[in-house]
Design an enzyme around this catalytic site. Structure first.
Site, short mmCIF file in Angstrom:
data_model
loop_
_atom_site.label_atom_id
_atom_site.label_comp_id
_atom_site.label_asym_id
_atom_site.label_seq_id
_atom_site.Cartn_x
_atom_site.Cartn_y
_atom_site.Cartn_z
N LYS A 15 0.82 -1.22 0.00
CA LYS A 15 0.00 0.00 0.00
C LYS A 15 0.85 1.27 0.00
CE LYS A 15 -3.66 -0.60 -0.35
NZ LYS A 15 -4.28 -1.02 -1.63
N GLY A 17 2.51 2.21 -3.05
CA GLY A 17 2.52 2.70 -4.43
C GLY A 17 3.35 1.81 -5.34
N SER A 104 -4.90 2.86 4.54
CA SER A 104 -5.10 2.26 3.22
C SER A 104 -5.14 0.74 3.31
CB SER A 104 -3.98 2.71 2.29
OG SER A 104 -4.11 2.13 1.01
N THR A 224 -11.46 5.16 -1.85
CA THR A 224 -11.68 6.14 -0.79
C THR A 224 -11.41 5.51 0.57
OG1 THR A 224 -13.42 7.12 -2.16
CG2 THR A 224 -13.37 7.78 0.15
N HIS A 225 -10.57 6.17 1.35
CA HIS A 225 -10.20 5.62 2.66
C HIS A 225 -11.35 5.72 3.66
CE1 HIS A 225 -5.53 6.04 2.24
NE2 HIS A 225 -6.05 5.17 1.40
#
Length: 258
Positions: A15, A17, A104, A224-225
């Protein structure tokens, strides 16, 4: 071309990237990357190096092979195993603010297991005393300085490149220029390869010359977190601060998460 063991591995972090880095670098003509995560150095090591090699894409002599498995970064055995494969392997670690990363991570788990406890409940052993539960993987992964120590026993810092997950969103071309330099390939990926997708809140790849349509990361990316109480976030920021400072000092780079 022939199948070769990877010369570079995106070893972490979950998480952070890592998928974006892999998808972006794959556009480069001198790079061939394995799409799926092979989990060789953590789950499939007993299958042997020839099995691992068999998964790799075919490359020309002028191309480099890259694979990505973000869980390697927190796997104790991974540094030694990678070193024994090839001690000159280049390692890429994509990091982001550990609090954001944990949220995330939780958001992803919640989408698969809706009945798990709250983020707050999992984060603390005792919230009123401010006791953070470092046994929960979402919290533990963010202790970057701690995990890095086991890598530095086998690899010099010069062989590890750190990508800022935040800058990967705000300046993908700038971050990927540094990745290309680290890999020793030409700077082919530039500003013209990216555009910002406002819906996702994330950069996407423009169509390559004569190639396919513009490419954005999958539906699960840019999710969306979950909304987390500001006090909880503040407590976790306080917890991570000394760990972050130690990480900055170790790698000689300030990621400005404070």
């Amino acid at each position: 071309g022939a199948k070769r063991l990877p010369q570079a591995i995106v070893v972490g972090v979950k998480k952070g990237g890592t998928r974006a880095v892999l998808e972006f670098i794959r556009v480069h003509p001198d790079v061939r990357a394995l799409g799926a995560e092979p989990h060789f150095f953590d789950r499939n090591y007993e299958r042997g190096l020839e099995w691992y090699r068999s998964l790799m894409p075919r490359t020309l002599d002028s191309q480099i092979t890259v694979e990505k498995t973000p869980s390697y970064f927190v796997t104790n055995e991974a540094p030694k195993r990678i070193h024994s494969m090839a001690k000159d392997t280049k390692l890429i670690v994509v990091v982001r603010n550990p609090v954001t990363r944990a949220i995330s991570d939780y958001t992803q788990t919640l989408s698969k297991k809706p009945d798990i406890p709250t983020f707050e409940g999992l984060s603390f052993r005792n919230r009123s005393l401010g006791l953070v539960d470092t046994s929960w993987s979402a919290i533990r992964i963010g202790l970057y300085a701690l995990h890095l120590q086991s890598w530095l026993q086998y690899f010099p810092l010069s062989q590890i490149h750190f990508v800022s997950g935040e800058r990967l969103i705000t300046d993908p071309a700038g971050e990927m220029a540094k990745v290309q330099d680290f890999l020793g390939v030409r700077r082919v990926l530039t500003d013209k390869h990216f555009y910002f997708n406002k819906t996702k809140g994330f950069p996407c790849l423009r169509r390559a010359a004569g190639g396919s349509a513009p490419r954005c990361l999958g539906k699960s990316k840019g999710r969306t977190h979950v909304q987390i109480d500001a006090d909880v976030i503040e407590q976790l920021r306080d917890f991570y601060r000394p760990h972050n400072v130690k990480f900055y000092e170790t790698v000689g780079q300030d990621f400005r998460w404070e």
